[in-house]
Design a protein around this motif. Structure first.
Motif, PDB file in Angstrom:
ATOM      1  N   GLY A   2      45.360  56.985  47.084  1.00 10.69           N
ATOM      2  CA  GLY A   2      44.181  56.126  47.023  1.00 10.69           C
ATOM      3  C   GLY A   2      42.932  56.875  46.621  1.00 10.69           C
ATOM      4  N   VAL A   3      42.783  58.092  47.120  1.00 10.56           N
ATOM      5  CA  VAL A   3      41.631  58.915  46.746  1.00 10.56           C
ATOM      6  C   VAL A   3      41.641  59.206  45.249  1.00 10.56           C
ATOM      7  CG1 VAL A   3      40.554  61.175  47.023  1.00 10.56           C
ATOM      8  CG2 VAL A   3      41.403  59.946  49.026  1.00 10.56           C
ATOM      9  N   LEU A   4      42.804  59.615  44.733  1.00 19.97           N
ATOM     10  CA  LEU A   4      42.904  59.928  43.302  1.00 19.97           C
ATOM     11  C   LEU A   4      42.634  58.693  42.445  1.00 19.97           C
ATOM     12  CD1 LEU A   4      46.056  62.247  43.317  1.00 19.97           C
ATOM     13  CD2 LEU A   4      43.651  62.921  43.177  1.00 19.97           C
ATOM     14  N   ALA A   5      43.157  57.545  42.871  1.00 10.71           N
ATOM     15  CA  ALA A   5      42.936  56.321  42.111  1.00 10.71           C
ATOM     16  C   ALA A   5      41.462  55.941  42.105  1.00 10.71           C
ATOM     17  CB  ALA A   5      43.776  55.186  42.704  1.00 10.71           C
ATOM     18  N   ALA A   6      40.796  56.076  43.250  1.00  7.62           N
ATOM     19  CA  ALA A   6      39.376  55.734  43.327  1.00  7.62           C
ATOM     20  C   ALA A   6      38.540  56.654  42.443  1.00  7.62           C
ATOM     21  CB  ALA A   6      38.896  55.818  44.777  1.00  7.62           C
TER      22      ALA A   6
END
Length: 345
Positions: free
Chosen positions: A83-87
Protein backbone atom coordinates in the motif's frame (compact mmCIF):
# COMPACT_ATOMS: atom_id res chain seq x y z
CA UNK A 1 9.22 39.77 -32.99
CA UNK A 2 11.23 37.06 -31.29
CA UNK A 3 11.80 39.32 -28.30
CA UNK A 4 8.05 39.81 -27.90
CA UNK A 5 7.41 36.08 -28.15
CA UNK A 6 9.99 35.37 -25.47
CA UNK A 7 8.42 37.97 -23.23
CA UNK A 8 4.99 36.43 -23.67
CA UNK A 9 6.37 33.01 -22.84
CA UNK A 10 8.04 34.38 -19.72
CA UNK A 11 4.77 35.96 -18.63
CA UNK A 12 2.85 32.76 -19.26
CA UNK A 13 5.35 30.60 -17.37
CA UNK A 14 6.92 32.68 -14.57
CA UNK A 15 9.80 31.30 -12.61
CA UNK A 16 8.74 29.20 -9.64
CA UNK A 17 9.50 31.36 -6.62
CA UNK A 18 9.82 30.19 -3.04
CA UNK A 19 8.04 32.60 -0.74
CA UNK A 20 10.38 33.55 2.15
CA UNK A 21 7.38 34.22 4.36
CA UNK A 22 5.80 30.85 3.58
CA UNK A 23 9.14 29.11 4.06
CA UNK A 24 9.67 30.78 7.45
CA UNK A 25 6.14 29.87 8.49
CA UNK A 26 6.75 26.28 7.39
CA UNK A 27 9.91 26.04 9.47
CA UNK A 28 8.08 27.41 12.52
CA UNK A 29 5.23 24.93 12.06
CA UNK A 30 7.72 22.06 11.68
CA UNK A 31 9.56 23.05 14.86
CA UNK A 32 6.28 23.40 16.75
CA UNK A 33 5.19 19.96 15.49
CA UNK A 34 8.43 18.35 16.67
CA UNK A 35 8.01 20.04 20.05
CA UNK A 36 4.45 18.69 20.18
CA UNK A 37 5.68 15.12 19.68
CA UNK A 38 8.21 15.61 22.48
CA UNK A 39 5.50 17.05 24.78
CA UNK A 40 3.10 14.17 24.10
CA UNK A 41 5.82 11.64 24.88
CA UNK A 42 6.85 13.54 27.98
CA UNK A 43 3.30 13.75 29.37
CA UNK A 44 1.56 10.56 28.21
CA UNK A 45 4.47 8.11 28.15
CA UNK A 46 7.05 9.17 30.71
CA UNK A 47 4.62 9.87 33.58
CA UNK A 48 2.38 7.40 35.40
CA UNK A 49 -0.53 9.83 35.45
CA UNK A 50 -0.26 10.45 31.72
CA UNK A 51 -0.08 6.72 31.00
CA UNK A 52 -3.21 6.20 33.10
CA UNK A 53 -5.17 8.87 31.23
CA UNK A 54 -4.03 7.55 27.85
CA UNK A 55 -4.86 3.98 28.84
CA UNK A 56 -8.28 5.04 30.09
CA UNK A 57 -8.92 6.73 26.76
CA UNK A 58 -7.90 3.59 24.88
CA UNK A 59 -10.12 1.37 27.04
CA UNK A 60 -13.01 3.81 26.74
CA UNK A 61 -12.69 4.04 22.96
CA UNK A 62 -12.66 0.26 22.60
CA UNK A 63 -15.69 -0.04 24.90
CA UNK A 64 -17.60 2.64 23.03
CA UNK A 65 -16.59 1.57 19.53
CA UNK A 66 -16.44 -2.19 20.01
CA UNK A 67 -19.04 -2.73 17.27
CA UNK A 68 -16.62 -1.11 14.83
CA UNK A 69 -13.67 -3.32 15.77
CA UNK A 70 -14.23 -5.77 12.91
CA UNK A 71 -14.51 -2.97 10.35
CA UNK A 72 -11.52 -1.22 11.86
CA UNK A 73 -9.37 -4.33 11.48
CA UNK A 74 -10.48 -4.71 7.86
CA UNK A 75 -9.49 -1.11 7.06
CA UNK A 76 -6.24 -1.20 9.00
CA UNK A 77 -5.15 -4.45 7.38
CA UNK A 78 -5.05 -2.66 4.01
CA UNK A 79 -2.07 -0.61 5.22
CA UNK A 80 0.98 -2.59 4.12
CA UNK A 81 4.28 -2.20 2.35
CA UNK A 82 2.46 -2.72 -0.94
CA UNK A 83 0.00 0.00 0.00
CA UNK A 84 2.83 2.40 0.77
CA UNK A 85 4.50 1.73 -2.59
CA UNK A 86 1.21 2.12 -4.45
CA UNK A 87 0.45 5.42 -2.71
CA UNK A 88 3.90 6.81 -3.46
CA UNK A 89 3.55 5.77 -7.11
CA UNK A 90 0.13 7.39 -7.49
CA UNK A 91 1.10 10.77 -6.04
CA UNK A 92 4.28 10.80 -8.13
CA UNK A 93 2.36 10.04 -11.33
CA UNK A 94 -0.19 12.77 -10.60
CA UNK A 95 2.61 15.31 -10.14
CA UNK A 96 4.51 14.16 -13.23
CA UNK A 97 1.33 14.34 -15.30
CA UNK A 98 1.39 18.07 -14.53
CA UNK A 99 5.07 18.20 -15.64
CA UNK A 100 6.20 19.10 -12.15
CA UNK A 101 9.16 16.95 -11.24
CA UNK A 102 9.97 18.98 -8.14
CA UNK A 103 6.44 18.43 -6.85
CA UNK A 104 6.68 14.68 -7.46
CA UNK A 105 9.93 14.52 -5.51
CA UNK A 106 8.43 16.54 -2.66
CA UNK A 107 5.42 14.20 -2.42
CA UNK A 108 7.63 11.11 -2.36
CA UNK A 109 9.90 12.65 0.29
CA UNK A 110 6.86 13.61 2.39
CA UNK A 111 5.49 10.06 2.49
CA UNK A 112 8.78 8.23 2.95
CA UNK A 113 10.20 10.82 5.34
CA UNK A 114 7.13 10.70 7.57
CA UNK A 115 7.10 6.90 7.71
CA UNK A 116 10.83 6.62 8.39
CA UNK A 117 10.66 9.30 11.09
CA UNK A 118 7.80 7.49 12.83
CA UNK A 119 9.62 4.17 12.84
CA UNK A 120 12.85 5.73 14.13
CA UNK A 121 11.01 7.65 16.85
CA UNK A 122 8.99 4.62 17.93
CA UNK A 123 11.74 2.01 17.94
CA UNK A 124 14.98 3.97 18.45
CA UNK A 125 14.54 7.48 19.81
CA UNK A 126 11.63 7.11 22.22
CA UNK A 127 11.02 4.55 24.97
CA UNK A 128 8.11 3.62 27.20
CA UNK A 129 9.11 2.96 30.83
CA UNK A 130 7.31 0.46 33.04
CA UNK A 131 5.47 2.60 35.62
CA UNK A 132 3.14 -0.16 36.88
CA UNK A 133 0.19 1.27 34.97
CA UNK A 134 -0.30 -1.12 32.05
CA UNK A 135 1.00 -4.50 30.99
CA UNK A 136 1.81 -3.25 27.46
CA UNK A 137 5.40 -2.07 27.80
CA UNK A 138 6.46 -1.61 24.16
CA UNK A 139 6.44 1.95 22.88
CA UNK A 140 3.69 2.69 20.34
CA UNK A 141 4.13 6.45 19.85
CA UNK A 142 3.77 7.61 17.06
CA UNK A 143 1.23 5.42 15.25
CA UNK A 144 2.51 3.97 12.00
CA UNK A 145 -0.96 3.45 10.51
CA UNK A 146 -2.03 7.02 11.24
CA UNK A 147 1.27 8.29 9.84
CA UNK A 148 0.60 6.41 6.61
CA UNK A 149 -2.93 7.81 6.28
CA UNK A 150 -1.84 11.34 7.13
CA UNK A 151 1.21 11.27 4.85
CA UNK A 152 -0.77 9.98 1.87
CA UNK A 153 -3.45 12.61 2.46
CA UNK A 154 -0.85 15.37 2.76
CA UNK A 155 0.94 14.19 -0.39
CA UNK A 156 -2.36 14.12 -2.29
CA UNK A 157 -3.00 17.69 -1.17
CA UNK A 158 0.51 18.65 -2.26
CA UNK A 159 0.09 17.36 -5.84
CA UNK A 160 -3.59 18.16 -6.35
CA UNK A 161 -4.45 20.85 -8.94
CA UNK A 162 -5.28 24.20 -7.39
CA UNK A 163 -9.03 23.83 -7.92
CA UNK A 164 -9.10 20.38 -6.29
CA UNK A 165 -7.03 21.21 -3.22
CA UNK A 166 -10.00 22.08 -0.96
CA UNK A 167 -11.67 18.77 -1.76
CA UNK A 168 -8.38 16.90 -1.28
CA UNK A 169 -7.88 18.54 2.13
CA UNK A 170 -11.36 17.67 3.40
CA UNK A 171 -11.26 14.09 2.10
CA UNK A 172 -7.75 13.62 3.48
CA UNK A 173 -8.80 14.85 6.92
CA UNK A 174 -11.77 12.48 6.91
CA UNK A 175 -9.68 9.50 5.81
CA UNK A 176 -6.93 10.17 8.33
CA UNK A 177 -9.45 10.65 11.13
CA UNK A 178 -11.09 7.32 10.27
CA UNK A 179 -7.76 5.49 10.33
CA UNK A 180 -6.64 7.17 13.55
CA UNK A 181 -9.89 6.44 15.38
CA UNK A 182 -9.82 2.94 13.88
CA UNK A 183 -6.54 2.23 15.63
CA UNK A 184 -8.27 3.11 18.91
CA UNK A 185 -11.28 0.90 18.15
CA UNK A 186 -8.99 -2.02 17.28
CA UNK A 187 -6.96 -1.49 20.45
CA UNK A 188 -3.75 -0.98 18.49
CA UNK A 189 -2.90 2.54 19.60
CA UNK A 190 -3.64 5.11 22.26
CA UNK A 191 -4.86 8.63 21.35
CA UNK A 192 -1.45 10.21 21.94
CA UNK A 193 0.07 7.82 19.39
CA UNK A 194 -2.29 8.96 16.63
CA UNK A 195 -1.94 12.66 17.46
CA UNK A 196 1.85 12.35 17.48
CA UNK A 197 1.70 10.69 14.07
CA UNK A 198 -0.18 13.67 12.63
CA UNK A 199 2.42 16.02 14.08
CA UNK A 200 5.17 14.03 12.33
CA UNK A 201 3.32 14.34 9.03
CA UNK A 202 2.70 18.04 9.59
CA UNK A 203 6.39 18.66 10.28
CA UNK A 204 7.37 17.18 6.91
CA UNK A 205 4.45 18.76 5.08
CA UNK A 206 5.13 22.21 6.50
CA UNK A 207 8.73 22.09 5.27
CA UNK A 208 7.92 20.74 1.81
CA UNK A 209 4.78 22.69 0.89
CA UNK A 210 6.60 26.03 0.47
CA UNK A 211 9.71 24.41 -1.06
CA UNK A 212 7.63 22.62 -3.69
CA UNK A 213 6.74 26.03 -5.07
CA UNK A 214 3.40 27.66 -5.73
CA UNK A 215 1.34 27.70 -8.87
CA UNK A 216 -0.38 30.87 -10.13
CA UNK A 217 -3.98 30.42 -9.06
CA UNK A 218 -5.67 33.40 -10.70
CA UNK A 219 -8.33 33.17 -8.00
CA UNK A 220 -9.08 29.53 -8.78
CA UNK A 221 -10.92 27.62 -6.08
CA UNK A 222 -11.70 30.65 -3.91
CA UNK A 223 -15.22 29.40 -3.10
CA UNK A 224 -14.00 25.88 -2.46
CA UNK A 225 -11.22 27.18 -0.21
CA UNK A 226 -13.76 29.06 1.89
CA UNK A 227 -15.98 26.01 2.33
CA UNK A 228 -13.06 23.65 2.98
CA UNK A 229 -11.48 26.13 5.36
CA UNK A 230 -14.71 26.42 7.34
CA UNK A 231 -15.05 22.64 7.59
CA UNK A 232 -11.44 22.13 8.62
CA UNK A 233 -11.45 25.00 11.12
CA UNK A 234 -14.64 23.68 12.69
CA UNK A 235 -13.29 20.13 12.83
CA UNK A 236 -9.99 21.24 14.32
CA UNK A 237 -11.59 23.57 16.88
CA UNK A 238 -14.29 21.13 18.01
CA UNK A 239 -11.96 18.13 18.01
CA UNK A 240 -8.98 19.66 19.77
CA UNK A 241 -11.02 21.71 22.25
CA UNK A 242 -13.39 18.86 23.06
CA UNK A 243 -10.57 16.34 23.31
CA UNK A 244 -8.42 18.53 25.53
CA UNK A 245 -11.37 19.34 27.79
CA UNK A 246 -12.40 15.70 28.19
CA UNK A 247 -8.86 14.52 28.90
CA UNK A 248 -8.29 17.39 31.33
CA UNK A 249 -11.42 16.41 33.28
CA UNK A 250 -10.34 12.77 33.34
CA UNK A 251 -6.84 13.75 34.38
CA UNK A 252 -8.25 15.57 37.40
CA UNK A 253 -10.10 12.52 38.70
CA UNK A 254 -8.12 9.51 37.51
CA UNK A 255 -5.61 7.91 39.94
CA UNK A 256 -2.28 6.72 38.51
CA UNK A 257 -4.04 3.66 37.07
CA UNK A 258 -6.98 3.09 34.69
CA UNK A 259 -10.23 4.22 36.36
CA UNK A 260 -13.93 3.27 36.22
CA UNK A 261 -16.16 2.79 33.20
CA UNK A 262 -17.71 6.27 33.19
CA UNK A 263 -14.44 8.14 33.08
CA UNK A 264 -13.04 5.67 30.58
CA UNK A 265 -15.90 6.52 28.23
CA UNK A 266 -15.27 10.24 28.71
CA UNK A 267 -11.57 9.71 28.06
CA UNK A 268 -12.32 7.58 25.00
CA UNK A 269 -14.60 10.22 23.51
CA UNK A 270 -11.97 12.87 24.21
CA UNK A 271 -9.26 10.79 22.60
CA UNK A 272 -11.31 10.21 19.44
CA UNK A 273 -12.14 13.92 19.22
CA UNK A 274 -8.48 14.82 19.65
CA UNK A 275 -7.41 12.49 16.84
CA UNK A 276 -9.98 13.95 14.46
CA UNK A 277 -9.09 17.50 15.46
CA UNK A 278 -5.39 16.84 14.89
CA UNK A 279 -6.08 15.49 11.39
CA UNK A 280 -8.21 18.52 10.47
CA UNK A 281 -5.66 20.94 11.93
CA UNK A 282 -2.72 19.37 10.10
CA UNK A 283 -4.43 19.41 6.68
CA UNK A 284 -5.66 22.97 7.30
CA UNK A 285 -2.13 24.15 8.11
CA UNK A 286 -0.79 22.59 4.90
CA UNK A 287 -3.59 24.15 2.85
CA UNK A 288 -2.73 27.59 4.25
CA UNK A 289 0.99 27.13 3.57
CA UNK A 290 0.24 26.15 -0.02
CA UNK A 291 -1.97 29.20 -0.39
CA UNK A 292 0.89 31.40 0.78
CA UNK A 293 3.15 29.83 -1.85
CA UNK A 294 0.46 30.37 -4.50
CA UNK A 295 0.30 34.06 -3.65
CA UNK A 296 4.04 34.33 -4.26
CA UNK A 297 3.51 32.67 -7.66
CA UNK A 298 0.64 35.07 -8.43
CA UNK A 299 2.88 38.04 -7.67
CA UNK A 300 5.62 36.59 -9.90
CA UNK A 301 3.08 36.18 -12.72
CA UNK A 302 1.95 39.79 -12.29
CA UNK A 303 5.53 41.03 -12.45
CA UNK A 304 6.18 38.96 -15.58
CA UNK A 305 3.02 40.37 -17.18
CA UNK A 306 4.19 43.89 -16.32
CA UNK A 307 7.56 43.26 -17.96
CA UNK A 308 5.77 41.89 -21.01
CA UNK A 309 3.67 45.04 -21.33
CA UNK A 310 6.70 47.25 -20.84
CA UNK A 311 8.66 45.47 -23.57
CA UNK A 312 6.16 46.31 -26.30
CA UNK A 313 4.02 43.19 -26.40
CA UNK A 314 1.04 43.26 -28.80
CA UNK A 315 -1.78 45.38 -27.44
CA UNK A 316 0.44 47.46 -25.17
CA UNK A 317 0.65 51.16 -26.00
CA UNK A 318 4.22 52.50 -26.14
CA UNK A 319 5.04 55.15 -23.62
CA UNK A 320 6.88 58.46 -23.88
CA UNK A 321 9.29 59.50 -21.19
CA UNK A 322 6.43 61.36 -19.49
CA UNK A 323 4.18 58.32 -19.54
CA UNK A 324 1.87 59.33 -22.48
CA UNK A 325 1.52 57.28 -25.66
CA UNK A 326 3.30 58.65 -28.72
CA UNK A 327 0.60 60.03 -31.09
CA UNK A 328 1.15 61.26 -34.64
CA UNK A 329 -1.86 62.52 -36.57
CA UNK A 330 -4.28 60.79 -34.22
CA UNK A 331 -2.57 57.40 -34.66
CA UNK A 332 -0.59 55.68 -31.97
CA UNK A 333 2.86 54.86 -33.30
CA UNK A 334 5.34 52.46 -31.81
CA UNK A 335 8.86 53.66 -31.02
CA UNK A 336 11.81 52.15 -32.80
CA UNK A 337 13.24 49.05 -31.12
CA UNK A 338 16.41 49.43 -29.15
CA UNK A 339 19.74 48.16 -30.40
CA UNK A 340 19.46 44.92 -28.38
CA UNK A 341 16.59 42.95 -26.81
CA UNK A 342 15.79 43.50 -23.17
CA UNK A 343 16.97 40.84 -20.78
CA UNK A 344 14.08 38.95 -19.19
CA UNK A 345 14.54 37.32 -15.83
Amino acid sequence: MRTTTSAGAAAASPRRAVSPAALAAGVLVAVASAAGVWALHRVFVLTAHGQAVDEAALTGARTRLWRLEGSAHAVLDTVSVLGVLAAVAVVAVVALAQRRVRLALAAVVLVTGSLVTTQLAKHVLLARPDLDVTYVLSNSLPSGHTTFAGAVSAAALLVAPVRLRPLAAVLGAGYTSAIGVGTLAAGWHRPSDAVAAMLVVLAWGALLAPLAGGRPSGGAGSTGRAVAGSLLVTGAAVGLTGGATALAVVSAVVPPEPTGRTWQLVAGAGGALGVGGAACGALLAMLLLQRAADRAADRAADRAAGRDAGSGAPGAAPQRAGGDPAVTGGTVTAPQPSAGPRSLE
